[in-house]
Scaffold this active site. Structure first.
Site, mmCIF file in Angstrom:
data_model
loop_
_atom_site.group_PDB
_atom_site.id
_atom_site.type_symbol
_atom_site.label_atom_id
_atom_site.label_comp_id
_atom_site.label_asym_id
_atom_site.label_seq_id
_atom_site.Cartn_x
_atom_site.Cartn_y
_atom_site.Cartn_z
ATOM 1 N N ASN A 7 38.749 52.916 43.735
ATOM 2 C CA ASN A 7 38.776 54.126 44.648
ATOM 3 C C ASN A 7 37.365 54.814 44.313
ATOM 4 O OD1 ASN A 7 39.166 56.507 45.810
ATOM 5 N ND2 ASN A 7 41.087 56.959 44.602
ATOM 6 N N ARG A 88 39.979 51.630 48.172
ATOM 7 C CA ARG A 88 40.490 52.675 49.030
ATOM 8 C C ARG A 88 39.622 52.988 49.979
ATOM 9 N NH1 ARG A 88 41.472 58.827 47.696
ATOM 10 N NH2 ARG A 88 42.665 59.452 49.537
ATOM 11 N N HIS A 177 46.582 60.399 53.121
ATOM 12 C CA HIS A 177 47.648 60.079 52.214
ATOM 13 C C HIS A 177 48.609 59.005 52.564
ATOM 14 C CE1 HIS A 177 47.302 64.389 50.431
ATOM 15 N NE2 HIS A 177 46.462 63.498 50.013
ATOM 16 N N ARG A 238 41.737 74.135 50.472
ATOM 17 C CA ARG A 238 41.600 73.761 52.138
ATOM 18 C C ARG A 238 42.866 74.850 52.817
ATOM 19 N NH1 ARG A 238 41.977 67.524 52.099
ATOM 20 N NH2 ARG A 238 41.566 67.631 50.110
ATOM 21 N N GLU A 374 49.165 55.401 44.048
ATOM 22 C CA GLU A 374 48.443 54.763 45.045
ATOM 23 C C GLU A 374 47.638 53.430 44.871
ATOM 24 O OE1 GLU A 374 47.306 58.963 45.435
ATOM 25 O OE2 GLU A 374 46.658 58.462 47.566
#
Ligand code: ADP
Length: 388
Positions: A7, A88, A177, A238, A374
Site C-alpha cells: 500500500n 492497493r 474504502h 475533511r 484491507e
C-alpha cells in the site's frame, strides 16, 4: 503460497507478507516519512518488533529497505519467490470493476486516473513501478478501492448535474474504502452464518477517513464518498457533505485561491476544523465545548446516513462498525445508536467491551463491531484472481 501486499502512499509504504495457506502474517513493515530528513521503518514479525531510523530518499529505497529486512531476518530472499504482489490502488475509475493483472495498458489507465485522485494514484503507481522492477516475473495485481462500488445503480452514482459532466468528464460517484467494506461484508456473513448474497448491511468505516456503505444482497448500492474521498461523513480533517455554493463563495467573496480552498476542505475541516484535533482519543478526553460539538456534528451525520440507507434497503440485517474509531470508540457508537428508530437498540455493556455483537437481545437489527483488514482482503483478491 506467499503473497505480499503493498500500500504505497505519498510518503509511506505499508507492506504485509502473508502465508495464504493459513492466512498468517509473516511480516509487517511500515516505512514512513519517505523523502524527509530521517525516515522511520517499523518492522514486525512473529512476536518481534523493531523500529529503525535511516535516510530513505524515495519509494525505490523504501522497497530496497523492505527486501533487505526480509532477507536479513531470513523471512524471504527476494520478491521473485512470491506467488503474487497485490497493490492497493485507490482510484480505478470506470475501467476497473475487479482485481486486475498489471500490464502496460493497466499502468497507463492508472496513470490517466491521477487527476481524479492526485494524492493517491500517483503514489500507488510509484509503488507498482518500483515493485515491477524488483520482481519483473512475479504476477502483480492491482486491487482498487473503487471496485466494490462499481455495481452501484446509475441513480446512485450520478450527480444531478448537467449530464455532459458525466458523459464527457466522468464526473460521478465512485466511492472509496471498497476493500474495507467488502472485507467487513464477508466477515459479517461469516459471523451471521449467512451467504453474502442474502445480506443487507450498513457498514460504517470510521477512521481518519470515514465512509458509510449500503449493501443490498452483497452488492454496494450506495456509499457516502463520491467523486473523491471528500464527500459524506465528517472526517478527521475533511468536511464531508457541504453546500457546493460555499466553495464558490470562498473563492468569489473571500478571494481564496483554488489551492487555499482545497486545503481548507481536505486538511483544515472535519474534526480538526471544529475543535483543532483530529485524534479521536484526544477529542474524547477533552472537556472543551468545541470537542463535544465536533463529536455531535460527526455523530449526527452518521445517523443521517444510517437513516437514509435504512430507507433505501428496507430490510437491514446488520449495522457494522469498523475503522480506528468504529472499532474502539464505544462512546461514539453509543451516541450514533441512541434513539435510532425501528427498534434498533444497543447493549451498553457489550458496547463498552467492544464485543462482536453490541445490540441488545430485542434489537430489530444486529449491531456489530468488526476489525477491518484491507491488506488481507487484497491478498485474498490476489488468490481469487490466480484462481487458487
Ligand atoms: P486511517 O483512516 O488513517 O486508517 P484509522 O482507521 O487508523 O485511520 O483510525 C484513526 C482514528 O481512530 C483516529 O481518530 C484515532 O484517534 C481513532 N482511534 C484509534 N484508537 C482509538 C481508541 N482506542 N479510542 C478512540 N479512538 C481511537
Amino acid at each position: 503460497m506467499n503473497i505480499a501486499v503493498i500500500n504505497s502512499g505519498s510518503s509511506s509504504i505499508k507492506f504485509q507478507l502473508f502465508c495464504m495457506e493459513k492466512e498468517e502474517v509473516l511480516a509487517h513493515i511500515l516505512v514512513e516519512k519517505i523523502g524527509e530528513f530521517s525516515s522511520e521503518t517499523f518492522f514486525e514479525y512473529g512476536d518481534k518488533k523493531t523500529s529503525i531510523r535511516s535516510v530513505i530518499k524515495n519509494h525505490h529505497d523504501g522497497l530496497e529497505k523492505i527486501i533487505a529486512l526480509l532477507s536479513e531476518y531470513e523471512i524471504l530472499k527476494d520478491f521473485s519467490s512470491l506467488g503474487a504482489i497485490g497493490h492497493r490502488v485507490v482510484h480505478g475509475g470506470e475501467d476497473f470493476q475487479k482485481a486486475t493483472l498489471i500490464n502496460e495498458s493497466v499502468l497507463k489507465k492508472i496513470e490517466a486516473l491521477i487527476p481524479l485522485a492526485p494524492l493517491h494514484n500517483e503514489a500507488n503507481l510509484e509503488g507498482i513501478l518500483v515493485a515491477r522492477k524488483k520482481a519483473p516475473f512475479t504476477p502483480q495485481i492491482a486491487v482498487f478501492d473503487t471496485a466494490f462500488h462499481s455495481h452501484m445503480p446509475k441513480e446512485a452514482f450520478l450527480y444531478a448535474l448537467d449530464y455532459k459532466m458525466y458523459e464527457k468528464y466522468k464526473i460521478r460517484r465512485y466511492g472509496f474504502h471498497g476493500t474495507s467494506h467488502s472485507y467487513i461484508l464477508k466477515q459479517t456473513a461469516k459471523y451471521l452464518q449467512k451467504n453474502v448474497k442474502e445480506l443487507n448491511v450498513i457498514t460504517l468505516h470510521l477512521g481518519n477517513g470515514s465512509s458509510a456503505c449500503a449493501i443490498e444482497k452483497g452488492i454496494s448500492i450506495d456509499t457516502s464518498m463520491g467523486f473523491t474521498p471528500l464527500e459524506g461523513l465528517v472526517m478527521g480533517t475533511r468536511c464531508g457533505d457541504i453546500d457546493p455554493e460555499i466553495i464558490l463563495y470562498m473563492q468569489r467573496a473571500l478571494g481564496l485561491s483554488v489551492d487555499e480552498v482545497d486545503t481548507i476542505l481536505n486538511k483544515k475541516s472535519g474534526l480538526v476544523g471544529i475543535c483543532g484535533k483530529n485524534d479521536m482519543r484526544a477529542i474524547l478526553a477533552s472537556d472543551e465545548e468545541n470537542a463535544k460539538l465536533a463529536i455531535s456534528i460527526m455523530v449526527r451525520r452518521i445517523k443521517k446516513y444510517i437513516g437514509a440507507y435504512m430507507a433505501l434497503l428496507g430490510r437491514v440485517d446488520a449495522i457494522v462498525f469498523t475503522g480506528g474509531i468504529g472499532e474502539n470508540a464505544s462512546l461514539i457508537r453509543e451516541k450514533v445508536m441512541q434513539n435510532l428508530a425501528c427498534g434498533i437498540e444497543i447493549d451498553i455493556s457489550l458496547n463498552e467491551k467492544n464485543s462482536l455483537f453490541i445490540s441488545s437481545k430485542k434489537s430489530s437489527v444486529k449491531i456489530m463491531v468488526i476489525q477491518t483488514n484491507e491488506e488481507l482482503e487484497i491478498a485474498r483478491e490476489c488468490m481469487q484472481f490466480l484462481n487458487i
